[in-house]
Structure formats: structure tokens, C-alpha cells
Write a protein that holds these residues in place. Structure first.
Motif, mmCIF file in Angstrom:
data_model
loop_
_atom_site.group_PDB
_atom_site.id
_atom_site.type_symbol
_atom_site.label_atom_id
_atom_site.label_comp_id
_atom_site.label_asym_id
_atom_site.label_seq_id
_atom_site.Cartn_x
_atom_site.Cartn_y
_atom_site.Cartn_z
ATOM 1 N N ARG A 1 34.512 41.177 34.576
ATOM 2 C CA ARG A 1 33.079 41.376 34.361
ATOM 3 C C ARG A 1 32.469 40.143 33.712
ATOM 4 N NH1 ARG A 1 30.954 45.831 35.768
ATOM 5 N NH2 ARG A 1 32.199 47.673 36.102
ATOM 6 N N THR A 2 31.233 39.830 34.125
ATOM 7 C CA THR A 2 30.506 38.713 33.521
ATOM 8 C C THR A 2 29.949 39.157 32.173
ATOM 9 O OG1 THR A 2 28.413 39.348 34.532
ATOM 10 C CG2 THR A 2 29.827 37.844 35.795
ATOM 11 N N LYS A 3 29.345 38.233 31.442
ATOM 12 C CA LYS A 3 28.723 38.567 30.158
ATOM 13 C C LYS A 3 27.595 39.565 30.340
ATOM 14 C CE LYS A 3 29.837 34.177 28.043
ATOM 15 N NZ LYS A 3 29.341 32.883 27.562
ATOM 16 N N SER A 4 26.951 39.548 31.525
ATOM 17 C CA SER A 4 25.862 40.489 31.807
ATOM 18 C C SER A 4 26.384 41.776 32.462
ATOM 19 C CB SER A 4 24.805 39.835 32.697
ATOM 20 O OG SER A 4 25.387 39.459 33.926
ATOM 21 N N ASP A 5 27.696 41.998 32.381
ATOM 22 C CA ASP A 5 28.364 43.216 32.856
ATOM 23 C C ASP A 5 28.348 43.377 34.378
ATOM 24 O OD1 ASP A 5 29.979 45.348 31.958
ATOM 25 O OD2 ASP A 5 28.364 46.763 32.400
ATOM 26 N N GLN A 6 28.263 42.266 35.121
ATOM 27 C CA GLN A 6 28.354 42.324 36.582
ATOM 28 C C GLN A 6 29.830 42.209 36.962
ATOM 29 O OE1 GLN A 6 26.509 39.043 38.649
ATOM 30 N NE2 GLN A 6 27.027 39.853 40.658
ATOM 31 N N GLU A 7 30.271 43.097 37.842
ATOM 32 C CA GLU A 7 31.665 43.089 38.272
ATOM 33 C C GLU A 7 31.906 41.988 39.312
ATOM 34 O OE1 GLU A 7 34.047 46.825 39.095
ATOM 35 O OE2 GLU A 7 33.898 45.978 41.125
ATOM 36 N N TYR A 8 33.031 41.307 39.193
ATOM 37 C CA TYR A 8 33.448 40.334 40.200
ATOM 38 C C TYR A 8 34.959 40.393 40.335
ATOM 39 C CZ TYR A 8 34.739 37.031 36.447
ATOM 40 O OH TYR A 8 35.296 36.425 35.351
ATOM 41 N N VAL A 9 35.469 39.830 41.416
ATOM 42 C CA VAL A 9 36.906 39.800 41.654
ATOM 43 C C VAL A 9 37.349 38.348 41.664
ATOM 44 C CG1 VAL A 9 38.744 40.303 43.322
ATOM 45 C CG2 VAL A 9 36.951 41.982 42.907
ATOM 46 N N MET A 10 38.438 38.084 40.944
ATOM 47 C CA MET A 10 39.028 36.757 40.912
ATOM 48 C C MET A 10 40.378 36.838 41.612
ATOM 49 S SD MET A 10 40.033 34.384 37.677
ATOM 50 C CE MET A 10 41.623 35.103 37.382
ATOM 51 N N TYR A 11 40.627 35.904 42.526
ATOM 52 C CA TYR A 11 41.932 35.850 43.168
ATOM 53 C C TYR A 11 42.372 34.410 43.311
ATOM 54 C CZ TYR A 11 39.254 35.168 47.546
ATOM 55 O OH TYR A 11 38.405 34.708 48.521
ATOM 56 N N THR A 12 43.682 34.215 43.439
ATOM 57 C CA THR A 12 44.269 32.887 43.497
ATOM 58 C C THR A 12 44.984 32.710 44.822
ATOM 59 O OG1 THR A 12 44.603 32.976 41.122
ATOM 60 C CG2 THR A 12 45.805 31.286 42.305
ATOM 61 N N VAL A 13 44.723 31.580 45.496
ATOM 62 C CA VAL A 13 45.370 31.269 46.771
ATOM 63 C C VAL A 13 46.221 30.016 46.571
ATOM 64 C CG1 VAL A 13 45.005 30.666 49.195
ATOM 65 C CG2 VAL A 13 43.428 32.238 48.061
ATOM 66 N N ALA A 14 47.479 30.109 46.977
ATOM 67 C CA ALA A 14 48.398 28.964 46.902
ATOM 68 C C ALA A 14 48.468 28.307 48.272
ATOM 69 C CB ALA A 14 49.779 29.429 46.479
ATOM 70 N N THR A 15 48.285 26.990 48.303
ATOM 71 C CA THR A 15 48.414 26.231 49.543
ATOM 72 C C THR A 15 49.455 25.137 49.338
ATOM 73 O OG1 THR A 15 46.631 24.717 48.933
ATOM 74 C CG2 THR A 15 46.027 26.642 50.243
ATOM 75 N N THR A 16 50.098 24.741 50.422
ATOM 76 C CA THR A 16 51.075 23.660 50.370
ATOM 77 C C THR A 16 50.397 22.378 50.799
ATOM 78 O OG1 THR A 16 52.828 25.201 50.917
ATOM 79 C CG2 THR A 16 53.309 22.879 51.238
#
Length: 151
Positions: free
Chosen positions: A45-60
């Protein structure tokens, strides 16, 4: 010989197929990634309480670096990309993905310059690439582990 089958309007048109004028409304910075999710997507959640999704992509990093003077070659390295999604419809889908999924991602990116007053060793004191999720396609599910207990 082939000029007889070419349409007449093609002969009259000598206009260029592109424009040399700057059109700011269509300028963009886009990054395409094909890799694997490094971990399950996280809901935040942001400081203004908005939901977001964080994801990580691994590349070679491919192709591998050039050979050393002695003829040996370092292995290709892995780069980790953190992507943020603020699209509620996309977030519902992203939450269903899991670590190891092979994905095709398109993201807008913004290069953020370091804060001159921040400590150079802190994230704020370093240049950062901010990746904002556009689209994601699942290319393949994560590999299944062989120790699942089934025989």
C-alpha cells in the motif's frame, strides 16, 4: 517488368514514411522483459492507502561477456527487475502468479536521478529505474518440484 503491376498511386507518392517533427504525446520509454518471477508478487500500500502489487523478474544477461585475455569467459549474469503495478484489474491476476513463472512483461520506465542531499550509499542517493507495469503474459508455469510426495 514488374513496374506494370505496381499501382499508379505508388509512383506519385514520394512522401516519407515517418515524420521528423517531435510529437510529445507519443513519446514513451518502454522496457520489455522475458524472464522468471523471482518470488511471489507482493501486495503493498502507498502512503495514501492505494493498493499496488510489486513483483520481481529475473533476466539473464545474454550474450555472455566477451572472453578474457586468457580465453576464459565469465558466465552470463542475472539482473533483477522490480516492477510495480497500480492497475486493480491486473493486480487481481498478478496475485495468482507464483515464483518461477516464466513471464513476458512490458513496463514503462522512468530514470530517477539521485537526490544530491542524500547519502550516496542509500537508494535515494543513487540513480534508480522505476518500472511501472503495463502488461504481463504468462509464458509457462513454474517448474514443479520433484519432492512433492507423489510416488
Amino acid at each position: 517488368m514488374f513496374s506494370a503491376i505496381r499501382p499508379r498511386f505508388a509512383l506519385r507518392s514520394s512522401a516519407r514514411a515517418f515524420s521528423t517533427t517531435r510529437i510529445a504525446s507519443s513519446d514513451l520509454s518502454k522496457l520489455t522483459l522475458i524472464g522468471r518471477l523471482g518470488k511471489d508478487p507482493e501486495v503493498r500500500r502507498t502512503k495514501s492507502d492505494q493498493e499496488y502489487v510489486m513483483y520481481t523478474v529475473a533476466t539473464t544477461n545474454y550474450p555472455p561477456p566477451p572472453p578474457n585475455p586468457d580465453g576464459t569467459r565469465r558466465e552470463a549474469g542475472t539482473t533483477w527487475h522490480t516492477v510495480l503495478s497500480f492497475h486493480s484489474s491486473s493486480n487481481n491476476y498478478l496475485k495468482t502468479l507464483s515464483k518461477g513463472s516464466r513471464v513476458y512483461v512490458e513496463a514503462n520506465f522512468e530514470l530517477r536521478q539521485p537526490d544530491p542531499t542524500a547519502d550516496p550509499d542509500s537508494p535515494q542517493g543513487q540513480r534508480q529505474i522505476f518500472l511501472r507495469h503495463e502488461t504481463l503474459r504468462l509464458l509457462s508455469a513454474p517448474p514443479r518440484s520433484s519432492d512433492s510426495g507423489e510416488q
